[in-house]
Design a protein around this motif. Structure first.
Motif, PDB file in Angstrom:
ATOM      1  N   GLY A  55       0.821  -1.201   0.000  1.00  0.00           N
ATOM      2  CA  GLY A  55       0.000   0.000   0.000  1.00  0.00           C
ATOM      3  C   GLY A  55       0.857   1.254   0.000  1.00  0.00           C
ATOM      4  N   GLU A  56       0.202   2.385  -0.113  1.00  0.00           N
ATOM      5  CA  GLU A  56       0.916   3.659  -0.248  1.00  0.00           C
ATOM      6  C   GLU A  56       1.822   3.928   0.953  1.00  0.00           C
ATOM      7  OE1 GLU A  56      -0.044   8.441  -0.868  1.00  0.00           O
ATOM      8  OE2 GLU A  56      -1.652   6.946  -0.971  1.00  0.00           O
ATOM      9  N   ARG A  57       1.323   3.655   2.152  1.00  0.00           N
ATOM     10  CA  ARG A  57       2.124   3.919   3.349  1.00  0.00           C
ATOM     11  C   ARG A  57       3.365   3.042   3.373  1.00  0.00           C
ATOM     12  NH1 ARG A  57      -0.423   4.018   9.468  1.00  0.00           N
ATOM     13  NH2 ARG A  57       1.516   4.424  10.600  1.00  0.00           N
ATOM     14  N   ALA A  58       3.196   1.749   3.035  1.00  0.00           N
ATOM     15  CA  ALA A  58       4.341   0.842   3.010  1.00  0.00           C
ATOM     16  C   ALA A  58       5.314   1.212   1.893  1.00  0.00           C
ATOM     17  CB  ALA A  58       3.861  -0.588   2.849  1.00  0.00           C
ATOM     18  N   GLN A  59       4.787   1.656   0.758  1.00  0.00           N
ATOM     19  CA  GLN A  59       5.664   2.095  -0.333  1.00  0.00           C
ATOM     20  C   GLN A  59       6.547   3.256   0.119  1.00  0.00           C
ATOM     21  OE1 GLN A  59       3.745   2.841  -4.163  1.00  0.00           O
ATOM     22  NE2 GLN A  59       2.115   1.419  -3.607  1.00  0.00           N
ATOM     23  N   LYS A  60       5.962   4.197   0.833  1.00  0.00           N
ATOM     24  CA  LYS A  60       6.733   5.343   1.317  1.00  0.00           C
ATOM     25  C   LYS A  60       7.807   4.891   2.310  1.00  0.00           C
ATOM     26  CE  LYS A  60       3.154   8.853   0.673  1.00  0.00           C
ATOM     27  NZ  LYS A  60       2.228   9.812   1.332  1.00  0.00           N
ATOM     28  N   ALA A  61       7.457   3.911   3.147  1.00  0.00           N
ATOM     29  CA  ALA A  61       8.438   3.394   4.096  1.00  0.00           C
ATOM     30  C   ALA A  61       9.598   2.733   3.362  1.00  0.00           C
ATOM     31  CB  ALA A  61       7.769   2.406   5.042  1.00  0.00           C
ATOM     32  N   MET A  62       9.309   1.978   2.305  1.00  0.00           N
ATOM     33  CA  MET A  62      10.363   1.350   1.514  1.00  0.00           C
ATOM     34  C   MET A  62      11.218   2.407   0.821  1.00  0.00           C
ATOM     35  SD  MET A  62      10.380  -1.880   1.892  1.00  0.00           S
ATOM     36  CE  MET A  62       9.331  -2.839   2.986  1.00  0.00           C
ATOM     37  N   ALA A  63      10.575   3.424   0.271  1.00  0.00           N
ATOM     38  CA  ALA A  63      11.325   4.491  -0.388  1.00  0.00           C
ATOM     39  C   ALA A  63      12.256   5.186   0.602  1.00  0.00           C
ATOM     40  CB  ALA A  63      10.362   5.490  -1.015  1.00  0.00           C
ATOM     41  N   ARG A  65      13.711   3.823   3.003  1.00  0.00           N
ATOM     42  CA  ARG A  65      14.830   2.921   3.263  1.00  0.00           C
ATOM     43  C   ARG A  65      15.749   2.805   2.055  1.00  0.00           C
ATOM     44  NH1 ARG A  65      12.156  -2.303   6.121  1.00  0.00           N
ATOM     45  NH2 ARG A  65      14.304  -3.030   6.036  1.00  0.00           N
ATOM     46  N   GLY A  66      15.456   3.552   0.987  1.00  0.00           N
ATOM     47  CA  GLY A  66      16.338   3.572  -0.173  1.00  0.00           C
ATOM     48  C   GLY A  66      15.987   2.581  -1.261  1.00  0.00           C
ATOM     49  N   VAL A  67      14.777   1.966  -1.196  1.00  0.00           N
ATOM     50  CA  VAL A  67      14.364   1.035  -2.242  1.00  0.00           C
ATOM     51  C   VAL A  67      13.777   1.842  -3.389  1.00  0.00           C
ATOM     52  CG1 VAL A  67      12.895  -0.924  -2.822  1.00  0.00           C
ATOM     53  CG2 VAL A  67      13.899  -0.752  -0.537  1.00  0.00           C
ATOM     54  N   PRO A  68      14.377   1.789  -4.582  1.00  0.00           N
ATOM     55  CA  PRO A  68      13.880   2.599  -5.698  1.00  0.00           C
ATOM     56  C   PRO A  68      12.690   1.947  -6.389  1.00  0.00           C
ATOM     57  CG  PRO A  68      15.740   1.290  -6.428  1.00  0.00           C
ATOM     58  CD  PRO A  68      15.547   0.984  -4.963  1.00  0.00           C
ATOM     59  N   GLY A  69      11.923   2.748  -7.121  1.00  0.00           N
ATOM     60  CA  GLY A  69      10.928   2.226  -8.046  1.00  0.00           C
ATOM     61  C   GLY A  69       9.656   1.686  -7.454  1.00  0.00           C
ATOM     62  N   MET A  70       9.432   1.833  -6.144  1.00  0.00           N
ATOM     63  CA  MET A  70       8.234   1.252  -5.546  1.00  0.00           C
ATOM     64  C   MET A  70       6.962   1.927  -6.059  1.00  0.00           C
ATOM     65  SD  MET A  70       9.314  -1.275  -3.854  1.00  0.00           S
ATOM     66  CE  MET A  70       7.740  -1.762  -3.174  1.00  0.00           C
ATOM     67  N   ASP A  71       7.057   3.178  -6.471  1.00  0.00           N
ATOM     68  CA  ASP A  71       5.880   3.858  -7.006  1.00  0.00           C
ATOM     69  C   ASP A  71       5.486   3.312  -8.376  1.00  0.00           C
ATOM     70  OD1 ASP A  71       8.272   4.841  -8.016  1.00  0.00           O
ATOM     71  OD2 ASP A  71       7.468   6.838  -8.417  1.00  0.00           O
ATOM     72  N   ARG A  72       6.453   2.700  -9.081  1.00  0.00           N
ATOM     73  CA  ARG A  72       6.181   2.134 -10.411  1.00  0.00           C
ATOM     74  C   ARG A  72       5.751   0.670 -10.335  1.00  0.00           C
ATOM     75  NH1 ARG A  72      11.118   4.458 -10.910  1.00  0.00           N
ATOM     76  NH2 ARG A  72      12.150   2.432 -11.190  1.00  0.00           N
ATOM     77  N   ASP A  73       6.336  -0.082  -9.393  1.00  0.00           N
ATOM     78  CA  ASP A  73       6.023  -1.503  -9.285  1.00  0.00           C
ATOM     79  C   ASP A  73       6.118  -1.892  -7.815  1.00  0.00           C
ATOM     80  OD1 ASP A  73       5.734  -4.217  -9.418  1.00  0.00           O
ATOM     81  OD2 ASP A  73       7.180  -4.540 -11.038  1.00  0.00           O
ATOM     82  N   PRO A  74       4.999  -1.817  -7.085  1.00  0.00           N
ATOM     83  CA  PRO A  74       5.043  -2.032  -5.633  1.00  0.00           C
ATOM     84  C   PRO A  74       4.833  -3.480  -5.199  1.00  0.00           C
ATOM     85  CG  PRO A  74       2.886  -1.215  -6.241  1.00  0.00           C
ATOM     86  CD  PRO A  74       3.688  -1.310  -7.527  1.00  0.00           C
ATOM     87  N   ARG A  75       5.114  -4.426  -6.075  1.00  0.00           N
ATOM     88  CA  ARG A  75       4.993  -5.827  -5.675  1.00  0.00           C
ATOM     89  C   ARG A  75       6.050  -6.179  -4.613  1.00  0.00           C
ATOM     90  NH1 ARG A  75       6.227  -9.173 -10.543  1.00  0.00           N
ATOM     91  NH2 ARG A  75       7.387  -7.292 -11.147  1.00  0.00           N
ATOM     92  N   PHE A  76       5.713  -7.161  -3.776  1.00  0.00           N
ATOM     93  CA  PHE A  76       6.679  -7.625  -2.792  1.00  0.00           C
ATOM     94  C   PHE A  76       6.438  -9.101  -2.512  1.00  0.00           C
ATOM     95  CE2 PHE A  76       3.144  -7.356   0.058  1.00  0.00           C
ATOM     96  CZ  PHE A  76       3.430  -8.209   1.114  1.00  0.00           C
ATOM     97  N   TRP A  77       7.449  -9.722  -1.932  1.00  0.00           N
ATOM     98  CA  TRP A  77       7.378 -11.088  -1.404  1.00  0.00           C
ATOM     99  C   TRP A  77       8.219 -11.102  -0.144  1.00  0.00           C
ATOM    100  CZ3 TRP A  77      11.215 -14.433  -0.013  1.00  0.00           C
ATOM    101  CH2 TRP A  77      10.877 -15.771   0.189  1.00  0.00           C
ATOM    102  N   ALA A  78       7.749 -11.815   0.879  1.00  0.00           N
ATOM    103  CA  ALA A  78       8.509 -11.900   2.124  1.00  0.00           C
ATOM    104  C   ALA A  78       8.259 -13.247   2.778  1.00  0.00           C
ATOM    105  CB  ALA A  78       8.120 -10.775   3.085  1.00  0.00           C
ATOM    106  N   LEU A  86       0.643  -5.778  10.584  1.00  0.00           N
ATOM    107  CA  LEU A  86      -0.699  -5.228  10.688  1.00  0.00           C
ATOM    108  C   LEU A  86      -1.028  -4.343   9.492  1.00  0.00           C
ATOM    109  CD1 LEU A  86      -0.822  -4.366  14.505  1.00  0.00           C
ATOM    110  CD2 LEU A  86      -1.858  -6.330  13.338  1.00  0.00           C
ATOM    111  N   GLU A  87      -0.042  -3.571   9.020  1.00  0.00           N
ATOM    112  CA  GLU A  87      -0.291  -2.666   7.900  1.00  0.00           C
ATOM    113  C   GLU A  87      -0.495  -3.405   6.582  1.00  0.00           C
ATOM    114  OE1 GLU A  87       2.855   0.178   7.771  1.00  0.00           O
ATOM    115  OE2 GLU A  87       2.193   1.219   9.591  1.00  0.00           O
TER     116      GLU A  87
END
Length: 291
Positions: free
Chosen positions: A81-89, A91-104, A271-272
């Motif tokens: 989501g938008e909040r998590a994308q901002k948190a990743m950005a 932390r220096g992770v590029p491109g999350m606004d273009r492709d916000p997929r993740f796996w963990a 939770l987020e």
């Protein structure tokens, strides 16, 4: 590259599940060897993340050694989501606004003990992937209500051994990180006696592939957990305790709960991103007190 990381994701998830099985067996072994009455056993419940993936929540309550302990594994995926994308950005992770997929995927463990002289403990390790970056993180820390310096030394010795097998600089760096991370600012104190903590571990950087080395270190942290914790438990499990000892334990659990609800990254992320709330909040003690 996608095929390569599909294989690596599968390997990481399989390891976290294998480690979970080892720890569950080790903890049930402690239940068999100590205490009176019926030994505790883990109840295993599948967990589901609505947007993709899930895991296993394994919880033991009311054991002879463990008052409550959870050992959870998860493998989740989807879109941040938008909040998590901002948190990743941030932390220096590029491109999350273009492709916000993740796996963990990862394992998370918290144990609250019956005997106040046995310390509570936390451990987790994980791998995180996006189309733009990947990394490992985790660590382990000891949380005694009644500290014994020799127990602290033993636990830290095992964490240092795991680090030293890979890089002599890891232990001082990750110990200092744990001291900073597991600090409760509103109480002005640490939540326990520390251990190690690391995050964003991708040592190769640009132009190099360090996945195998960083995965191997993460596995080493997991392998050293039982040797770090079980001997401490064996040493304290039969120590006589008083109501004053129990009071100290319950008050310390209050501190632990405050930290996990207010500051812990894993709690916030779980939770987020919509993971099973019971699994996310598994870390909370069964009983706690505040003065």
């Amino acid at each position: 590259m996608t095929d390569l990381f599909d294989t690596r994701k599968a390997r990481a998830a399989a390891w976290f599940r294998e480690l979970r099985d080892q720890i569950v067996a080790g903890f049930e072994g402690l239940e068999d060897r100590f205490g009176e009455g019926v030994p505790g056993r883990f109840e295993v419940t599948p967990t589901v993340r609505a947007d993709g993936g899930g895991g296993l929540m394994s919880v033991m309550r009311g054991g002879r050694v463990f008052e409550k302990v959870g050992v959870n594994v998860s493998e989740v995926h989807g879109t941040l989501g938008e909040r998590a994308q901002k948190a990743m950005a941030a932390r220096g992770v590029p491109g999350m606004d273009r492709d916000p997929r993740f796996w963990a995927s990862g394992i998370s463990l918290v144990a609250h003990m019956v005997n106040p002289h046995c310390p509570a403990v936390h451990m987790n390790t994980r791998m995180f992937w996006t189309p733009h970056a990947w990394w490992f993180g985790g660590g382990a820390d000891l949380n005694p209500a009644l500290e014994y310096p020799e127990d602290t030394a033993h636990f830290h010795g095992q964490m240092q051994a795991a680090c030293d097998l890979h890089d002599a600089g890891y232990y001082p760096k990750f110990k200092a990180w744990a001291d900073e991370y597991f600090f409760v600012p509103h109480r002005g104190r640490a939540r326990g006696v520390g251990g190690i903590f690391y995050d964003d571990l991708n040592t190769g950087g640009a132009g190099a592939d360090s996945w195998e080395a960083d995965f191997a270190f993460t596995q080493e942290v997991g392998r050293h957990f039982l040797p770090a914790f079980v001997p401490v438990t064996e040493r304290r499990v039969n120590t006589p305790w008083t109501e004053a000892d129990r009071e100290a334990q319950l008050i310390h659990r209050g501190l632990y709960a405050e930290y996990n609800l207010v500051y812990d990254r894993g709690t916030k992320f779980g939770l987020e991103t919509g993971h099973d709330a019971n699994a996310v909040l598994m870390s909370l003690p069964p009983i706690a007190k505040w003065t």
